[in-house]
Design a protein around this motif. Structure first.
Motif, mmCIF file in Angstrom:
data_model
loop_
_atom_site.group_PDB
_atom_site.id
_atom_site.type_symbol
_atom_site.label_atom_id
_atom_site.label_comp_id
_atom_site.label_asym_id
_atom_site.label_seq_id
_atom_site.Cartn_x
_atom_site.Cartn_y
_atom_site.Cartn_z
ATOM 1 N N HIS A 97 0.825 -1.202 0.000
ATOM 2 C CA HIS A 97 0.000 0.000 0.000
ATOM 3 C C HIS A 97 0.861 1.255 0.000
ATOM 4 C CE1 HIS A 97 -3.235 2.769 0.775
ATOM 5 N NE2 HIS A 97 -2.621 3.186 1.873
ATOM 6 N N SER A 98 1.884 1.315 0.845
ATOM 7 C CA SER A 98 2.734 2.502 0.890
ATOM 8 C C SER A 98 3.529 2.652 -0.402
ATOM 9 C CB SER A 98 3.660 2.471 2.102
ATOM 10 O OG SER A 98 4.575 1.400 1.987
ATOM 11 N N GLY A 99 3.881 1.513 -1.032
ATOM 12 C CA GLY A 99 4.574 1.571 -2.312
ATOM 13 C C GLY A 99 3.695 2.170 -3.393
ATOM 14 N N SER A 100 2.415 1.840 -3.393
ATOM 15 C CA SER A 100 1.513 2.390 -4.406
ATOM 16 C C SER A 100 1.250 3.877 -4.144
ATOM 17 C CB SER A 100 0.201 1.613 -4.452
ATOM 18 O OG SER A 100 -0.473 1.692 -3.219
ATOM 19 N N VAL A 101 1.273 4.281 -2.872
ATOM 20 C CA VAL A 101 1.089 5.703 -2.557
ATOM 21 C C VAL A 101 2.267 6.517 -3.064
ATOM 22 C CG1 VAL A 101 0.945 7.369 -0.656
ATOM 23 C CG2 VAL A 101 -0.431 5.303 -0.591
ATOM 24 N N THR A 102 3.495 6.034 -2.836
ATOM 25 C CA THR A 102 4.655 6.790 -3.310
ATOM 26 C C THR A 102 4.738 6.779 -4.832
ATOM 27 O OG1 THR A 102 6.090 4.867 -2.983
ATOM 28 C CG2 THR A 102 6.023 6.510 -1.219
ATOM 29 N N ALA A 147 7.276 15.083 -5.969
ATOM 30 C CA ALA A 147 8.024 14.073 -6.724
ATOM 31 C C ALA A 147 9.361 13.768 -6.039
ATOM 32 C CB ALA A 147 8.254 14.541 -8.156
ATOM 33 N N LEU A 148 10.023 14.799 -5.529
ATOM 34 C CA LEU A 148 11.290 14.599 -4.832
ATOM 35 C C LEU A 148 11.103 13.742 -3.583
ATOM 36 C CD1 LEU A 148 14.315 15.264 -4.510
ATOM 37 C CD2 LEU A 148 13.617 17.316 -3.272
ATOM 38 N N LEU A 149 10.109 14.061 -2.788
ATOM 39 C CA LEU A 149 9.837 13.294 -1.571
ATOM 40 C C LEU A 149 9.506 11.833 -1.891
ATOM 41 C CD1 LEU A 149 9.488 13.316 1.504
ATOM 42 C CD2 LEU A 149 7.096 13.944 1.124
ATOM 43 N N ALA A 150 8.671 11.613 -2.891
ATOM 44 C CA ALA A 150 8.310 10.244 -3.279
ATOM 45 C C ALA A 150 9.534 9.468 -3.757
ATOM 46 C CB ALA A 150 7.239 10.263 -4.373
ATOM 47 N N ASN A 151 10.407 10.123 -4.515
ATOM 48 C CA ASN A 151 11.608 9.444 -5.003
ATOM 49 C C ASN A 151 12.603 9.161 -3.882
ATOM 50 O OD1 ASN A 151 11.352 8.930 -7.864
ATOM 51 N ND2 ASN A 151 11.191 11.137 -8.084
ATOM 52 N N VAL A 152 12.712 10.061 -2.917
ATOM 53 C CA VAL A 152 13.597 9.814 -1.773
ATOM 54 C C VAL A 152 13.079 8.623 -0.961
ATOM 55 C CG1 VAL A 152 14.354 10.754 0.455
ATOM 56 C CG2 VAL A 152 14.541 12.146 -1.602
ATOM 57 N N ILE A 153 11.780 8.569 -0.734
ATOM 58 C CA ILE A 153 11.194 7.445 0.009
ATOM 59 C C ILE A 153 11.442 6.127 -0.736
ATOM 60 C CG2 ILE A 153 9.014 6.395 0.746
ATOM 61 C CD1 ILE A 153 8.077 9.292 1.414
ATOM 62 N N ASN A 154 11.210 6.140 -2.046
ATOM 63 C CA ASN A 154 11.450 4.929 -2.834
ATOM 64 C C ASN A 154 12.917 4.548 -2.838
ATOM 65 O OD1 ASN A 154 8.882 4.136 -3.581
ATOM 66 N ND2 ASN A 154 8.847 5.487 -5.358
ATOM 67 N N TRP A 155 13.799 5.533 -2.910
ATOM 68 C CA TRP A 155 15.239 5.279 -2.904
ATOM 69 C C TRP A 155 15.639 4.587 -1.603
ATOM 70 C CZ3 TRP A 155 19.363 9.657 -3.817
ATOM 71 C CH2 TRP A 155 20.629 9.100 -3.940
ATOM 72 N N ARG A 156 15.142 5.111 -0.490
ATOM 73 C CA ARG A 156 15.471 4.518 0.812
ATOM 74 C C ARG A 156 14.860 3.119 0.955
ATOM 75 N NH1 ARG A 156 17.733 6.800 4.837
ATOM 76 N NH2 ARG A 156 16.350 5.889 6.393
ATOM 77 N N ARG A 157 13.687 2.931 0.412
ATOM 78 C CA ARG A 157 13.015 1.637 0.529
ATOM 79 C C ARG A 157 13.710 0.568 -0.307
ATOM 80 N NH1 ARG A 157 7.646 2.522 -1.111
ATOM 81 N NH2 ARG A 157 7.264 3.164 1.023
ATOM 82 N N HIS A 158 14.116 0.910 -1.527
ATOM 83 C CA HIS A 158 14.651 -0.089 -2.439
ATOM 84 C C HIS A 158 16.173 -0.142 -2.446
ATOM 85 C CE1 HIS A 158 10.643 -0.834 -3.805
ATOM 86 N NE2 HIS A 158 10.484 0.436 -4.089
ATOM 87 N N GLY A 159 16.831 0.922 -2.049
ATOM 88 C CA GLY A 159 18.281 0.917 -1.939
ATOM 89 C C GLY A 159 19.033 0.808 -3.248
ATOM 90 N N GLN A 160 18.401 1.155 -4.346
ATOM 91 C CA GLN A 160 19.072 1.111 -5.640
ATOM 92 C C GLN A 160 19.683 2.477 -5.924
ATOM 93 O OE1 GLN A 160 16.132 -0.225 -8.421
ATOM 94 N NE2 GLN A 160 16.269 -2.336 -7.737
ATOM 95 N N TRP A 161 20.997 2.558 -5.856
ATOM 96 C CA TRP A 161 21.699 3.827 -5.912
ATOM 97 C C TRP A 161 21.454 4.577 -7.222
ATOM 98 C CZ3 TRP A 161 25.331 6.213 -8.899
ATOM 99 C CH2 TRP A 161 25.895 7.372 -8.361
ATOM 100 N N PHE A 162 21.686 3.936 -8.344
ATOM 101 C CA PHE A 162 21.584 4.608 -9.641
ATOM 102 C C PHE A 162 20.159 5.081 -9.925
ATOM 103 C CE2 PHE A 162 21.143 4.497 -14.336
ATOM 104 C CZ PHE A 162 22.053 5.505 -14.629
ATOM 105 N N ARG A 163 19.208 4.207 -9.706
ATOM 106 C CA ARG A 163 17.801 4.543 -9.946
ATOM 107 C C ARG A 163 17.355 5.666 -9.012
ATOM 108 N NH1 ARG A 163 13.891 0.032 -11.478
ATOM 109 N NH2 ARG A 163 12.111 1.196 -12.201
ATOM 110 N N GLY A 164 17.764 5.599 -7.761
ATOM 111 C CA GLY A 164 17.410 6.638 -6.795
ATOM 112 C C GLY A 164 18.026 7.983 -7.135
#
Length: 144
Positions: free
Chosen positions: A5-10, A66-83
Motif C-alpha cells: 500500500h505505501s509503495g503504491s502511494v509513493t 516528486a522529490l519526496l516520493a523518489n527519496v522514500i522509494n530510494w530509501r526503501r529499495h536501496g538502488q543507488w543509480f535509480r534513486g
C-alpha cells in the motif's frame, strides 16, 4: 500488505508530481517558451493568466512531491543509480524555480532536462518496478 500500500502511494505521488510539474510549466509561456507553445498548441493557452501562481507555488510544490516520493522509494529499495536519477530531476526543477525567482534569470537550461529526467524515470518505474537491493542488507528474507 502494508508495504504494498505505501509503495503504491509513493508511486502515485511520484506520477502526480511529474504530471503536475509538466502542466504548471506548460502554463508559463513567458518563462519557458518551448513548453508554453506546446501548451497553447494543445489548448492550454488559458493557463498563461496563472503564471505567477504556477511558478511561485505549484511548480515547486509538485517538484517537491516528486522529490519526496523518489527519496522514500530510494530509501526503501536501496538502488543507488535509480534513486539518484529519480532525485536529480525534481532537484533540477527546483533549482530552475530558484534561479528564476531569486536570481531573476532564465532557467530553461535547468527546467527542461529536469522535466525530461522526471518523465524518463516515471516511465522506467512503470515499465520495470524497482525491487529491494538485497546486496545491501543482511536480512535476505525481507528482499522483494
Amino acid at each position: 500488505m502494508r508495504a504494498t500500500h505505501s509503495g503504491s502511494v509513493t508511486r502515485a505521488a511520484d506520477k502526480a508530481g511529474v504530471v503536475g510539474s509538466i502542466v504548471t510549466a506548460i502554463g508559463c509561456a513567458g518563462c519557458f517558451p518551448a513548453l508554453g507553445s506546446l501548451g497553447a498548441a494543445i489548448g492550454l493557452g488559458f493557463l498563461s493568466q496563472y503564471e505567477g501562481l504556477f511558478i511561485r507555488y505549484l511548480l515547486p510544490l509538485f517538484a517537491g512531491v516528486a522529490l519526496l516520493a523518489n527519496v522514500i522509494n530510494w530509501r526503501r529499495h536501496g538502488q543507488w543509480f535509480r534513486g539518484a536519477l529519480g532525485v536529480t530531476g525534481p532537484l533540477l526543477v527546483l533549482a530552475a524555480v530558484f534561479v528564476m525567482l531569486v536570481l531573476d534569470q532564465r532557467s530553461g537550461f535547468l527546467l527542461y532536462p529536469g522535466l525530461v529526467l522526471m518523465v524518463a524515470v516515471a516511465i522506467w518505474d512503470l515499465i520495470s518496478r524497482p525491487r529491494k537491493d538485497c546486496s545491501t542488507t543482511d536480512d535476505k528474507t525481507n528482499c522483494c
